[in-house]
Design a protein around this motif. Structure first.
Motif, mmCIF file in Angstrom:
data_model
loop_
_atom_site.group_PDB
_atom_site.id
_atom_site.type_symbol
_atom_site.label_atom_id
_atom_site.label_comp_id
_atom_site.label_asym_id
_atom_site.label_seq_id
_atom_site.Cartn_x
_atom_site.Cartn_y
_atom_site.Cartn_z
ATOM 1 N N SER A 27 0.852 -1.188 0.000
ATOM 2 C CA SER A 27 0.000 0.000 0.000
ATOM 3 C C SER A 27 0.887 1.237 0.000
ATOM 4 C CB SER A 27 -0.892 0.005 1.241
ATOM 5 O OG SER A 27 -1.626 1.204 1.362
ATOM 6 N N ASN A 81 -5.395 1.152 1.646
ATOM 7 C CA ASN A 81 -5.750 0.359 0.467
ATOM 8 C C ASN A 81 -4.632 -0.645 0.193
ATOM 9 O OD1 ASN A 81 -8.278 1.798 -0.462
ATOM 10 N ND2 ASN A 81 -6.844 3.510 -0.332
ATOM 11 N N TRP A 82 -4.892 -1.902 0.561
ATOM 12 C CA TRP A 82 -3.875 -2.947 0.530
ATOM 13 C C TRP A 82 -4.108 -3.874 -0.660
ATOM 14 C CZ3 TRP A 82 0.331 -2.576 3.392
ATOM 15 C CH2 TRP A 82 0.283 -1.748 4.534
#
Length: 470
Positions: free
Chosen positions: A81, A86-87
């Protein structure tokens, strides 16, 4: 010639476009909800339990445990990220098939470090036999790339003799690598200096809290001061976190001091991440709310991430916040200043309650004798147009209107069945569902414990009138 120029110009533009596309987007501030099961950019649960984070270039890489249904080892997963929210899933970097030793095993608390002299990424972890905790071994794997397949180097007891369970790693500012692990049935915490390639133990350099019975170590350095954050040894159940400080990693270290509340807000420390940016460096506590502590498995675990603050150069504090805003570019982390309230039914003087302090989605709310529990506390979070989400303090889930009852579910600001208006009715309050316009109601005007909460046509009944307590 003009045609050749046009072709070359188009080619250059195309290459420039490719380079721009390949570069990560600039990280914007992001808000995460605490005590929840994070999902990746494909919508799947993030399985990075007991993990750690390393920054490589513009990306943060998060490694952690991904278990089988019986809680044995399946993978070490890697995600990346730029903004810490937001991975993107990258790889199962270590698997049961990586080496025969991993076919039946438990791998816990994987941590990755980069060795600048060898150009290798080195993973340390705690290894067990998959059935009990009798092995108490450290293990090592290496890779040429941060999220590539890691090559198993084997497992062992440090210096051939010391037990090694909960584990972390640390690279000092001079490049020296260290591994810290719980030893002697978790009664000691050992600080080991690693070999120059970070794949072996060079020496035991400190045993500062002999007999302290601490585990889950996380070590970081701030302005020349080393901080060691730990938990007590109570299995999967959360307990009081404590920390100590030193100006040399070999000591002398201070005694352990309490930080946070008596359960670390329902979590156990796994890592402390320095978030460095244009405005400085913030320090982010990463904790696991283990699924095993509430009737699930490791894969059901939730994440608790909280900002650490430093009243003095050698003191640290940590407070609960239902949401944390991270600006990875600026290097700032801040919590939401939430106020929690109880909802007390006028007719029964009982509180809206999540039964048995459940953390599970789908738990149906009822009324129960007011007892001050976090399962009876709600954050009225504004979502616009005069509506609120009612987030439960202990579960971080939101009150949700259903046809037959009111349950707690994952919060979704777009879900109108989680949006409620709050209007005065004399000295009391009506809590009205946006979807149906019906009022939060104690079913049948019952005064008994465990009577269900529902929504029902607003009728002015005292079982629809609520006091908002503090």
């Amino acid at each position: 010639m003009r045609r050749l120029y046009a072709i070359l110009l188009a080619l250059c533009c195309a290459l420039a476009g490719a380079l721009v596309t390949a570069a990560p987007a600039s990280a914007a501030p992001q808000t995460i909800t605490n005590g929840t099961q994070f999902t990746d950019t494909s919508g799947n649960p993030v399985h990075a339990h007991g993990g750690g984070i390393i920054k490589v270039g513009a990306y943060y890489y998060w490694f952690g445990e991904h278990r089988n249904a019986d809680n044995t080892f399946r993978y070490v997963d890697a995600y990346r990220s730029t903004d810490l929210k937001n991975w993107e899933f990258r790889n199962h970097v270590l698997t049961q098939s990586t080496d025969p030793e991993l076919a039946v095993a438990n791998i816990e608390r994987p941590k990755v470090m980069y060795n600048a002299s060898t150009g290798k990424f080195v993973m340390w972890m705690h290894k067990e036999n998959g059935s009990d905790y009798s092995e108490a071994r450290a293990a090592v794997a290496v890779s040429d790339t941060v999220d590539g397949d890691y090559t198993w180097q084997g497992s062992f007891r440090p210096l051939g003799q010391h037990m090694s369970r909960d584990i972390t790693v640390f690279v000092d500012t001079d490049g020296t690598g260290y591994m810290i692990s719980a030893a002697r049935e978790n009664y000691d915490l050992h600080i080991y200096r690693l070999t120059s390639d970070y794949t072996g133990i060079a020496a035991l350099v400190a045993d500062p809290w002999h007999g302290g019975h601490r585990e889950a170590p996380a070590l970081f350095k701030r302005n020349g001061v080393y901080f060691m954050l730990t938990s007590g040894a109570t299995g999967w159940n959360p307990n009081q976190q404590q920390y100590a400080t030193a100006t040399s990693i070999t000591g002398p270290w201070t005694a352990m001091t309490n930080v946070g509340d008596s359960t670390a807000y329902g979590s156990q420390t796994t890592y402390v991440l320095p978030v460095q940016g244009t405005s400085g460096t913030a320090y982010l506590y990463l904790g696991d709310r283990w699924g095993n502590s509430f009737g699930g498995t490791v894969n059901d675990s939730r994440y608790v991430w909280l900002p650490l603050t430093f009243p003095t150069s050698r003191s640290m504090s940590m407070s609960w916040s239902p949401e944390v805003t991270i600006d990875a570019a600026a290097g700032t982390v801040s919590g939401a200043g939430a106020t929690y309230q109880t909802l007390i039914a006028r007719h029964s003087a009982k509180c809206a309650d999540v039964p048995n302090q459940s953390l599970w989605q789908g738990a149906a709310l009822s009324q129960y004798t007011c007892n001050g529990g976090n399962n009876q506390k709600f954050w009225f979070k504004p979502v616009g147009s005069g509506y609120y989400q009612l987030m439960v303090r202990n579960s971080s889930l939101c009150l949700t209107e259903n046809a037959a009852n009111v349950t707690q579910e994952n919060c979704n600001t777009a879900a109108t069945n989680q949006q409620w208006s709050v209007t005065a009715s004399g000295s009391y309050w009506l809590i009205r569902a946006r979807t149906t316009g019906e009022c939060l109601d104690v079913n049948g005007a019952s005064t008994a414990n465990s009577a269900a909460l529902i929504t029902y046509t607003c009728n002015g009944g005292t079982n629809q009138q609520w006091t908002r307590g503090t």
